[in-house]
Scaffold this active site. Structure first.
Site, mmCIF file in Angstrom:
data_model
loop_
_atom_site.group_PDB
_atom_site.id
_atom_site.type_symbol
_atom_site.label_atom_id
_atom_site.label_comp_id
_atom_site.label_asym_id
_atom_site.label_seq_id
_atom_site.Cartn_x
_atom_site.Cartn_y
_atom_site.Cartn_z
ATOM 1 N N VAL A 122 0.863 -1.236 -0.136
ATOM 2 C CA VAL A 122 -0.150 -0.131 0.058
ATOM 3 C C VAL A 122 0.854 1.223 0.022
ATOM 4 O O VAL A 122 0.597 2.091 -1.053
ATOM 5 C CB VAL A 122 -1.061 0.040 1.212
ATOM 6 C CG1 VAL A 122 -1.719 1.546 1.382
ATOM 7 C CG2 VAL A 122 -1.980 -1.199 1.363
ATOM 8 N N THR A 139 -5.008 -0.679 7.241
ATOM 9 C CA THR A 139 -6.365 -1.068 7.761
ATOM 10 C C THR A 139 -6.586 -1.364 9.062
ATOM 11 O O THR A 139 -5.884 -2.607 9.508
ATOM 12 C CB THR A 139 -6.898 -2.407 6.885
ATOM 13 O OG1 THR A 139 -6.689 -2.115 5.439
ATOM 14 C CG2 THR A 139 -8.347 -2.733 7.052
ATOM 15 N N GLU A 187 -7.404 2.332 1.981
ATOM 16 C CA GLU A 187 -7.069 2.355 0.490
ATOM 17 C C GLU A 187 -7.830 0.704 -0.301
ATOM 18 O O GLU A 187 -8.211 0.007 0.660
ATOM 19 C CB GLU A 187 -5.791 2.137 0.095
ATOM 20 C CG GLU A 187 -5.155 0.720 1.191
ATOM 21 C CD GLU A 187 -5.110 -0.572 0.373
ATOM 22 O OE1 GLU A 187 -5.218 -0.330 -1.080
ATOM 23 O OE2 GLU A 187 -5.262 -1.458 1.007
ATOM 24 N N GLU A 223 -3.914 -5.952 -5.748
ATOM 25 C CA GLU A 223 -2.737 -6.439 -6.416
ATOM 26 C C GLU A 223 -2.956 -6.706 -7.863
ATOM 27 O O GLU A 223 -3.749 -7.259 -8.109
ATOM 28 C CB GLU A 223 -2.218 -7.347 -5.431
ATOM 29 C CG GLU A 223 -1.831 -6.892 -4.061
ATOM 30 C CD GLU A 223 -1.132 -7.905 -3.242
ATOM 31 O OE1 GLU A 223 -0.593 -9.075 -3.898
ATOM 32 O OE2 GLU A 223 -1.119 -8.003 -2.043
ATOM 33 N N LYS A 282 -13.850 0.575 4.935
ATOM 34 C CA LYS A 282 -13.134 -0.543 4.634
ATOM 35 C C LYS A 282 -13.353 -1.849 5.038
ATOM 36 O O LYS A 282 -13.274 -2.903 3.988
ATOM 37 C CB LYS A 282 -11.668 -0.074 5.076
ATOM 38 C CG LYS A 282 -10.619 -1.171 4.807
ATOM 39 C CD LYS A 282 -10.042 -1.054 3.363
ATOM 40 C CE LYS A 282 -9.024 -1.970 3.385
ATOM 41 N NZ LYS A 282 -8.099 -2.077 2.227
ATOM 42 N N ASN A 324 -14.538 -4.833 2.057
ATOM 43 C CA ASN A 324 -13.613 -6.082 1.867
ATOM 44 C C ASN A 324 -14.638 -7.152 2.293
ATOM 45 O O ASN A 324 -14.733 -8.438 1.679
ATOM 46 C CB ASN A 324 -12.429 -5.979 2.533
ATOM 47 C CG ASN A 324 -11.355 -5.496 1.908
ATOM 48 O OD1 ASN A 324 -11.620 -5.105 0.487
ATOM 49 N ND2 ASN A 324 -10.146 -5.217 2.266
ATOM 50 N N GLY A 369 -7.935 -15.697 -1.056
ATOM 51 C CA GLY A 369 -6.571 -15.782 -0.283
ATOM 52 C C GLY A 369 -6.244 -14.345 -0.352
ATOM 53 O O GLY A 369 -6.863 -13.273 -0.556
ATOM 54 N N CYS A 416 -5.689 -9.420 2.053
ATOM 55 C CA CYS A 416 -6.448 -8.616 2.575
ATOM 56 C C CYS A 416 -7.948 -9.259 3.226
ATOM 57 O O CYS A 416 -8.323 -9.392 4.203
ATOM 58 C CB CYS A 416 -6.891 -7.391 1.583
ATOM 59 S SG CYS A 416 -5.715 -6.145 1.447
ATOM 60 N N LYS A 450 -3.672 -14.980 -6.600
ATOM 61 C CA LYS A 450 -4.387 -14.481 -7.800
ATOM 62 C C LYS A 450 -3.387 -14.301 -9.107
ATOM 63 O O LYS A 450 -2.355 -14.174 -8.897
ATOM 64 C CB LYS A 450 -5.356 -13.414 -7.391
ATOM 65 C CG LYS A 450 -4.577 -12.033 -7.275
ATOM 66 C CD LYS A 450 -5.413 -10.928 -7.295
ATOM 67 C CE LYS A 450 -4.815 -9.623 -7.222
ATOM 68 N NZ LYS A 450 -5.821 -8.495 -7.089
#
Ligand code: UDX
Length: 428
Positions: A11, A119, A149, A153, A202, A206, A255, A258, A318
């Site tokens: 970040v 976070t 934020e 990624e 935030k 998520n 995964g 975050c 990912k």
């Protein structure tokens, strides 16, 4: 504007470099000497498409240093972007944020705005404020602002430059507006609110996205039972604008650094207030089960798992990242090794990280080598290059042509026509 970013992790680095690209003078600070030395030589600690070029292009406005004190003194706005890793009980470890707040307090030499980017649990903004106050002897005025934020990624620069919204939480509107100035060139919607609501936006965002994934994975599992196709079902659902198409890809589960951390942290936040979050608990549970579900598929397609030769395609959590934190592949590989399997694995970018973390696996140079002589090929990351493989060649190389497609990247009919024993997630 003169800005300091504390923490050159994912970040911090992306935010700092992008803010320099918007014309600000940015000092990036870290306590890791090697990281700072490397950054000064243009060697980046992470792989993120486009970041290296952006660092080079903005060299004149970017400084990398170990000296937090000097950086704070030179800056008007200070971003805290240090890690909040999960403790064993799921709670976020806040020691880095607290330490940085202490150092900032000791280094104040005039009015500053301190922005929390990490976070952090709801209420942390207030705690940061009191830590800075205690360490600055009330000599200087400052304001604490929370601006979570939402970068992903692999597309972090694109996400920074084209955000859906900027969230800024503060006690004073002036402080929030000063931070909003930085993002003005992005011409996006800015939501100015109180500290706690910003922090909660935030976690809630998520957790909602993670819920979408666990939800569609549960639907996928039901689709398998009733003979429906989850891809078609997700498409049919997603067209409804109230639902939306994104984050409805069924697969082996989520995964990364975050979602698993933030959902667990929100569970903890709720429990501390004596509220048992039933949906969030289920999101985590379904995600764990989905990994077992993939193992079950390998077993079903081979009859037994013990001592088999397995090829793994994809280790990163990912595509477009070298990050393997909480990656599905790590759990699947560990479970297969426990059953005495011999494993060949390939990932286009994450192999250096995987080599450090994963032992007992043969890492190979490409997808075809991962298929050679194995009895089952398991897809765990949807890298584009896996979509375009010569499947006839793959079949010829395998000892037994079986594919468990944990990311639904292949067409089941095509695979079956080619002679593979094929199974995806939520499709028949
Ligand atoms: C996420 C959030 O998207 C971002 O806003 C926040 O700032 C950080 O956390 P990130 O962890 O980088 O970003 O990755 P993301 O693209 O959101 O994917 C997370 C995980 O969900 C991956 O493991 C991915 O494979 C999985 N996923 C995503 C699915 O299984 N299905 C989907 O439909 C989407």
């Amino acid at each position: 504007m003169k800005i300091c970013v504390v923490g050159t992790g994912y970040v911090g680095l992306v935010t700092g470099v992008c803010m320099a690209d918007l014309g600000n003078d940015v000092i990036c600070v870290d306590i890791d000497e090697k990281k700072i030395a490397n950054l000064n030589k243009n060697i980046l600690p992470i792989y993120e498409p486009g970041l290296e070029e952006l660092v080079k292009r903005n060299k004149a406005r970017l400084t990398f240093t170990l000296d937090l004190k000097a950086a704070v003194k030179k800056s008007e706005i200070i971003f805290i972007a240090v890690g909040t890793p999960p403790r064993a009980n799921g709670e976020a470890d806040l020691s880095f944020v607290k330490e940085v707040a202490k150092q900032i307090g000791k280094s104040l030499n005039g009015y500053k705005v301190i922005v929390d980017k990490s976070t952090v649990p709801v209420g942390m903004g207030d705690l940061v404020e009191s830590i800075i106050e205690d360490n600055s002897n009330n000599k200087f005025k400052f304001d604490v602002v929370s601006s979570p934020e939402f970068l992903k990624e692999g597309s972090a620069i694109q996400d920074f430059m084209n955000p859906d919204r900027i969230v800024i939480g503060a006690k004073k509107k002036d402080a929030a507006e000063k931070v909003a100035q930085i993002f003005k060139p992005l011409a996006t919607k800015v939501i100015i609110t109180d500290l706690r609501s910003a922090e909660m936006i935030k976690y809630a965002s998520n957790s909602f996205l993670a819920t979408k994934i666990s939800f569609i994975n549960e639907i996928a599992n039901i689709c398998e039972k009733v003979g429906a196709d989850v891809e078609t079902v997700a498409n049919g659902m997603g067209i409804d604008r109230r639902i939306g198409k994104l984050f409805l890809n069924a697969g082996a589960g989520f995964g990364g650094s975050c979602f698993p951390k933030d959902v667990s942290a929100l569970v903890n936040i709720a429990r501390k207030e004596d509220y048992e979050p039933l949906i969030l608990n289920a999101v985590i549970e379904v995600n764990k089960l989905q990994r077992k579900h993939v193992l079950g598929k390998i077993k079903k397609i081979l009859g037994t798992i013990e001592g088999r030769q397995i090829g793994i395609l994809g280790i990163a959590f990912k595509p477009n990242t070298d990050d393997i934190r909480e990656a599905v592949a790590l759990d699947i590989i560990a479970a297969l090794l426990e059953k005495g399997c011999r494993i060949k694995a390939f990932d286009p970018v994450a192999m250096p990280n995987a080599r450090k973390e994963v032992k007992g696996v043969t890492f190979v140079k490409d997808s075809y080598s991962a298929a050679e002589n194995v009895e089952c090929l398991v897809i765990l990351t949807e890298w584009n290059e896996f979509r375009e493989l010569d499947m006839k060649k793959i079949k010829g190389l395998m000892k037994n042509p079986a594919i468990v497609d944990g990311r639904n990247i292949y067409d089941p009919d095509k695979m079956k026509k080619l002679g593979f024993a094929y199974t995806g997630i939520g499709r028949n």
